[in-house]
Scaffold this motif. Structure first.
Motif, mmCIF file in Angstrom:
data_model
loop_
_atom_site.group_PDB
_atom_site.id
_atom_site.type_symbol
_atom_site.label_atom_id
_atom_site.label_comp_id
_atom_site.label_asym_id
_atom_site.label_seq_id
_atom_site.Cartn_x
_atom_site.Cartn_y
_atom_site.Cartn_z
ATOM 1 N N PHE A 28 13.189 -9.414 -4.394
ATOM 2 C CA PHE A 28 12.485 -8.133 -4.403
ATOM 3 C C PHE A 28 11.109 -8.261 -5.046
ATOM 4 N N THR A 29 11.022 -8.971 -6.186
ATOM 5 C CA THR A 29 9.745 -9.039 -6.903
ATOM 6 C C THR A 29 8.714 -9.891 -6.171
ATOM 7 N N ILE A 30 9.147 -10.914 -5.426
ATOM 8 C CA ILE A 30 8.186 -11.705 -4.652
ATOM 9 C C ILE A 30 7.448 -10.812 -3.660
ATOM 10 N N GLY A 31 8.204 -10.028 -2.919
ATOM 11 C CA GLY A 31 7.574 -9.134 -1.955
ATOM 12 C C GLY A 31 6.844 -7.984 -2.614
ATOM 13 N N LEU A 32 7.422 -7.445 -3.693
ATOM 14 C CA LEU A 32 6.811 -6.280 -4.338
ATOM 15 C C LEU A 32 5.496 -6.641 -5.021
ATOM 16 N N ALA A 33 5.415 -7.854 -5.586
ATOM 17 C CA ALA A 33 4.159 -8.274 -6.210
ATOM 18 C C ALA A 33 3.034 -8.335 -5.189
ATOM 19 N N SER A 34 3.314 -8.873 -4.019
ATOM 20 C CA SER A 34 2.296 -8.916 -2.965
ATOM 21 C C SER A 34 1.953 -7.517 -2.464
ATOM 22 N N TYR A 35 2.944 -6.647 -2.412
ATOM 23 C CA TYR A 35 2.698 -5.263 -1.997
ATOM 24 C C TYR A 35 1.800 -4.553 -3.001
ATOM 25 N N LEU A 36 2.039 -4.795 -4.290
ATOM 26 C CA LEU A 36 1.196 -4.190 -5.322
ATOM 27 C C LEU A 36 -0.244 -4.685 -5.212
ATOM 28 N N ALA A 37 -0.406 -5.987 -4.967
ATOM 29 C CA ALA A 37 -1.757 -6.522 -4.785
ATOM 30 C C ALA A 37 -2.440 -5.876 -3.575
ATOM 31 N N MET A 38 -1.676 -5.657 -2.513
ATOM 32 C CA MET A 38 -2.234 -5.008 -1.323
ATOM 33 C C MET A 38 -2.656 -3.570 -1.637
ATOM 34 N N LEU A 39 -1.797 -2.849 -2.355
ATOM 35 C CA LEU A 39 -2.122 -1.458 -2.694
ATOM 36 C C LEU A 39 -3.382 -1.367 -3.547
ATOM 37 N N GLU A 40 -3.480 -2.223 -4.562
ATOM 38 C CA GLU A 40 -4.654 -2.155 -5.422
ATOM 39 C C GLU A 40 -5.908 -2.584 -4.677
ATOM 40 N N GLY A 41 -5.774 -3.588 -3.803
ATOM 41 C CA GLY A 41 -6.920 -4.003 -3.007
ATOM 42 C C GLY A 41 -7.392 -2.896 -2.081
ATOM 43 N N LEU A 42 -6.447 -2.180 -1.468
ATOM 44 C CA LEU A 42 -6.819 -1.066 -0.599
ATOM 45 C C LEU A 42 -7.475 0.057 -1.388
ATOM 46 N N TYR A 43 -7.007 0.282 -2.616
ATOM 47 C CA TYR A 43 -7.647 1.313 -3.440
ATOM 48 C C TYR A 43 -9.092 0.944 -3.754
ATOM 49 N N LEU A 44 -9.312 -0.306 -4.135
ATOM 50 C CA LEU A 44 -10.676 -0.730 -4.450
ATOM 51 C C LEU A 44 -11.580 -0.667 -3.221
ATOM 52 N N LYS A 45 -11.017 -0.926 -2.060
ATOM 53 C CA LYS A 45 -11.820 -0.948 -0.826
ATOM 54 C C LYS A 45 -12.106 0.456 -0.303
ATOM 55 N N THR A 46 -11.088 1.326 -0.339
ATOM 56 C CA THR A 46 -11.215 2.643 0.291
ATOM 57 C C THR A 46 -11.482 3.765 -0.706
ATOM 58 N N GLY A 47 -11.061 3.597 -1.960
ATOM 59 C CA GLY A 47 -11.205 4.661 -2.941
ATOM 60 C C GLY A 47 -10.186 5.773 -2.791
ATOM 61 N N ARG A 48 -9.201 5.631 -1.913
ATOM 62 C CA ARG A 48 -8.183 6.669 -1.716
ATOM 63 C C ARG A 48 -7.198 6.660 -2.884
ATOM 64 N N ASP A 49 -7.056 7.806 -3.530
ATOM 65 C CA ASP A 49 -6.202 7.895 -4.705
ATOM 66 C C ASP A 49 -4.740 7.599 -4.402
ATOM 67 N N VAL A 50 -4.319 7.818 -3.163
ATOM 68 C CA VAL A 50 -2.911 7.626 -2.835
ATOM 69 C C VAL A 50 -2.480 6.181 -3.068
ATOM 70 N N TYR A 51 -3.381 5.232 -2.853
ATOM 71 C CA TYR A 51 -3.018 3.834 -3.074
ATOM 72 C C TYR A 51 -2.794 3.539 -4.559
ATOM 73 N N MET A 52 -3.583 4.144 -5.423
ATOM 74 C CA MET A 52 -3.360 3.951 -6.852
ATOM 75 C C MET A 52 -2.124 4.692 -7.316
ATOM 76 N N GLU A 53 -1.841 5.859 -6.733
ATOM 77 C CA GLU A 53 -0.593 6.558 -7.035
ATOM 78 C C GLU A 53 0.613 5.658 -6.730
ATOM 79 N N LEU A 54 0.575 5.041 -5.574
ATOM 80 C CA LEU A 54 1.676 4.167 -5.179
ATOM 81 C C LEU A 54 1.736 2.932 -6.071
ATOM 82 N N PHE A 55 0.571 2.388 -6.438
ATOM 83 C CA PHE A 55 0.578 1.230 -7.335
ATOM 84 C C PHE A 55 1.239 1.584 -8.657
ATOM 85 N N ARG A 56 0.827 2.706 -9.269
ATOM 86 C CA ARG A 56 1.388 3.106 -10.559
ATOM 87 C C ARG A 56 2.886 3.384 -10.443
ATOM 88 N N PHE A 57 3.325 3.865 -9.308
ATOM 89 C CA PHE A 57 4.750 4.133 -9.084
ATOM 90 C C PHE A 57 5.544 2.838 -8.959
#
Length: 465
Positions: A28-57
């Motif tokens: 679970f953590t192998i996949g989830l770590a990559s998913y978290l990196a994707m979410l934070e990268g999308l937040y930095l690229k797009t500025g959409r708050d929903v990606y940071m909400e999901l990262f913090r969750f």
């Protein structure tokens, strides 16, 4: 009367029990770590708050899962000294450095940057925090690299010599990149990604059933569906290539997976379901498709397949367990493939949130990835029997000189402790998942509620999610 065979069986059961609990967390953590990196990268690229909400969750769930994986891994490693000391003595020159490299290069990397990832966003800045998240994700892949290198060497040993019964490495490149390693590593990493995507889809579907207007839930399930539609077919290809490797290097395991008792020069049947009978050396109630078994298992209609009768009974793996665990793994893979394809189709038509039957199926499919990982591991490890190092070192010659009663007592203790500790951890993660990034949703049986912000999380700049 308890004898040595009972001790071997109990030691195997104990190790299987601890491995089964442990492997679900790294998967679970192998996949989830990559998913978290994707979410934070999308937040930095797009500025959409929903990606940071999901990262913090999801980072909170990651922290709990990571901690439980570390605890269960430590318990499992102690058994090399308590129950498998002869195995450690004979193979330690090869496996010891590989496991040591995993600690030095992966665990230290993850542990060093995990604190920044969990607590450092407001202290180190967005870009450095993103770098820490990527390093943690990379660390999980490096950890899997060394663990799979060690385990794959046990499956297909290479680059070694044996002196007085003790294994010594002669070529570390061949030890690490042994014949089965590339296939098993890619298969395991893709399995971890599929597992995480299925969990994300289930959580997103749960919250969509409570409120179809939740943006975070829509983002979760859409990302998961697209990911499954891409990664599950890649996993099927990787699994097929792995199967061809098993055909070449572990023919007895393949014979057990396919439940072939007789040998075939070509055109072997594909046995779909059966009840393998080790007493009669045949299959009861078998349903098979003629001729295509050689094509699927060996890569061609003209390929021969060796039957189990070519090995003595004490040199065969337990057939029924290997046969059915493989089919359960494949069944879970087909379920995830169905979710990915149908979900992506519904998403492209803009009807994903309205199809409540599909959302309910996603919720029910939450454990599919974990079941696939565990049954796949059973297929690999039980299929290797009666060896710990395939073809070279038997399981009976690998155990410690301890009594069966001692192993049985510790097994009971493990079951009791694991039931309490891991049930509490799993319950806490389920509680977090039910709350979601935007607060609690009503159960799927209820009508959609108004959006709630009861458990808002702070976003960069002081905003509330």
């Amino acid at each position: 009367m308890i004898d040595g065979n009972d001790m071997v069986l109990l030691a195997r059961i104990q190790f299987a029990f601890t491995v089964a609990w442990h492997i679900i967390f790294p998967a679970f953590t192998i996949g989830l770590a990559s998913y978290l990196a994707m979410l934070e990268g999308l937040y930095l690229k797009t500025g959409r708050d929903v990606y940071m909400e999901l990262f913090r969750f999801w980072v909170k769930i990651f922290a709990v899962s990571f901690g439980m994986g570390v605890v269960s891994g430590l318990v499992m490693s102690y058994q090399f000294g308590t129950n498998w000391s002869l195995f450690s003595e004979l193979t330690g020159n090869v496996l010891g450095p590989l496991l040591g490299y995993e600690v030095l290069t992966a665990f230290f990397l993850e542990a060093s940057f995990l604190g920044i990832m969990l607590f450092g966003y407001s202290r180190v800045g967005p870009k450095l925090h993103f770098a820490a998240t990527c390093i943690v994700a990379f660390g999980t892949l490096v950890s899997a690299f060394w663990i799979l290198a060690a385990n794959s060497w046990m499956q297909t040993p290479a680059g070694y010599e044996i002196r007085d019964g003790v294994f010594f490495a002669t070529d570390w490149i061949k030890v690490i990149f042994n014949p089965s390693f590339p296939y098993r590593y890619s298969h395991m990493v893709l399995a971890a990604y599929c597992t995480t995507a299925t969990v994300v889809a289930a959580v997103g579907a749960w919250h969509l059933l409570g409120d179809p207007r939740r943006e975070s839930a829509r983002v979760m399930i859409k990302m998961a569906m697209g990911f499954l539609a891409i990664v599950v077919p890649a996993q099927i290809i990787a699994g097929h290539e792995h199967g061809l490797n098993v055909y070449e290097y572990q023919p007895s395991k393949l014979a057990a997976i396919e439940a072939h008792w007789e040998s075939y020069e070509r055109d072997a049947p594909l046995i779909l379901v059966a009840m393998p009978n080790e007493e009669t050396e045949s299959n009861d109630y078998a349903i098979s498709i003629p001729k295509i078994g050689s094509l699927i298992a060996a890569g061609g209609f003209d390929k021969p397949i060796r039957g189990l009768k070519e090995w003595a009974p004490d040199e065969r793996p337990p057939v029924a367990l290997v046969f059915w665990s493989f089919r359960i793994m494949v069944g879970m893979g087909m379920l995830m493939l169905f979710l990915g394809f149908v979900g992506s189709f519904l998403m492209l038509r803009g009807k994903l949130e309205q199809q409540r039957w599909f959302l309910r199926l996603c919720v029910l499919s939450l454990p599919a990835g974990f079941v696939a990982v565990i049954t796949g591991w059973i297929t690999a490890e039980v299929g290797r029997q009666p060896y710990t190092v395939f073809g070279l070192l038997t399981t009976a010659d690998s155990v410690s000189p301890v009594t069966a009663s001692a192993v049985g007592t510790s097994l009971i203790v493990f079951i009791f402790v694991y039931a309490i500790v891991f049930a509490a951890g799993a319950r806490y993660m389920f509680k977090l998942a039910r709350l979601g990034p935007e607060g609690p949703a009503r159960p799927p049986s209820g009508k959609p509620d108004e959006p709630t912000r009861g458990s808002a999380l702070p976003l960069p700049g002081g905003r509330q999610a």
